[in-house]
Design an enzyme around this catalytic site. Sequence first.
Site, PDB file in Angstrom:
ATOM      1  NE  ARG A 178      -0.019  12.949   4.194  1.00  0.00           N
ATOM      2  CZ  ARG A 178      -0.081  12.411   5.740  1.00  0.00           C
ATOM      3  NH1 ARG A 178       1.071  13.062   6.298  1.00  0.00           N
ATOM      4  NH2 ARG A 178      -1.178  12.096   5.907  1.00  0.00           N
ATOM      5  NE  ARG A 219      -1.600   8.961  -1.762  1.00  0.00           N
ATOM      6  CZ  ARG A 219      -2.037   7.841  -1.121  1.00  0.00           C
ATOM      7  NH1 ARG A 219      -1.936   6.827   0.021  1.00  0.00           N
ATOM      8  NH2 ARG A 219      -3.407   7.811  -1.644  1.00  0.00           N
TER       9      ARG A 219
END
Length: 353
Positions: free
Chosen positions: A47, A38
Amino acid sequence: MEPGLRTGAPGADKKILRVLAGETLDPPPVWMMRQAGRYLPEYRAIRATAKSFIDFCYTPALAAEATLQPIRRFGFDAAILFSDILVVPDAFGQPVSFETGEGPRLDPIETPEGLSRLAGRIDLGRLAPVFETIRLVKADLPAETTFLGFCGAPWTVASYMIAGRGTPDQGPARLFAYRHPEAFQRLIDRLVAGSIDYLCAQLEAGVDAVQIFDSWSGVLPGQEFRRWCFEPVRAIAAGVRARHPEARIIAFPRAANPHLAAVAALAEIDCVGLDTSADLAAVARDVQPLKPVQGNLDPLALLAGGAALDAAVREIRAKLRGRPYVFNLGHGITPPTPIAHVERMLELVREAR
Ligand code: 1CP
């Protein structure tokens, strides 16, 4: 490449494989745990296109892209397969899901009878998308990049299967192991056999080396460590080598400092991963003479950046440079880490001295 030469054989110029074979390189090769993740905007973008994290892991085009993103951006010396250690319970018939922001969820195994819900053997068919991901990545990976597969160590995977989620100290699994040692041994044995099959299938699909993550080995007292961490990891490494004698295997017994030299002494293990708490002077004295090591920058020094980051990277290089090591973090990179800090880390790691 010469015909018939296995990717990862000494002839291929992959720096990490050279270090795992015992060569000292300075500057050292480098990769980061959780390097696909992330903190990368391009990861967050793909994602967002998947329904769930587990779907993301099981969609080869997406998982392959996530594996390759950090290689394109930073040129790390290793790519690590994008997947999760908890696909193994899934392939034993204990479904796993990931709640956004809350981590994994499984239906917990609270009693020995609960083990009867599990299949006797791992279903590698369920993991076919993982092997397809490996084939896709391999087709696009630069020749000098080592491709790492992985699995969780049986203790760490079992601790999530018993608790059904992450916990601060894996109390539920520790209690289960004390109360029902025979049932727990059966679970561990099943995970050992399944992990051997799984890692061998990853090697056959094209990874160059594998890492066994024992993220929760540090919570066990000595005897328990031996039984539930050391022996099962040794058994997996031996089982993989029996089928693939050339396989390179990295063990990562997190927070298990008193046991690092014993793990390094195992003939079946090629490299020992160090977490943040490892004492590098002791490692250089007691562990590196036995095996190459990998680690151990504190992810929070990387997050902090500035003088703290510079000092931490330089200290690792100064302490480990005399013998083989791979530069890495002591645990996974955290999502808020600025990309500029990763770039600075790489500049310092790759600096000629
Ligand atoms: O996008 C998201 O929100 C999901 C976050 C995430 C990611 C990016 C999870 C959930 N897993 C992963 C990928 C992952 N997990 C990789 C991919 C390759 C890479 O490193 O880039 C790997 C090797 C793992 C391994 C893993 N999963 C471990 C062992 C290493 C470690 O971090 O100690 C463990 C313990 C897990 C379980 C897990 N998966 C995900 C989370 C949030 C957790 C921890 C749960 C907890 O204990 O609370």
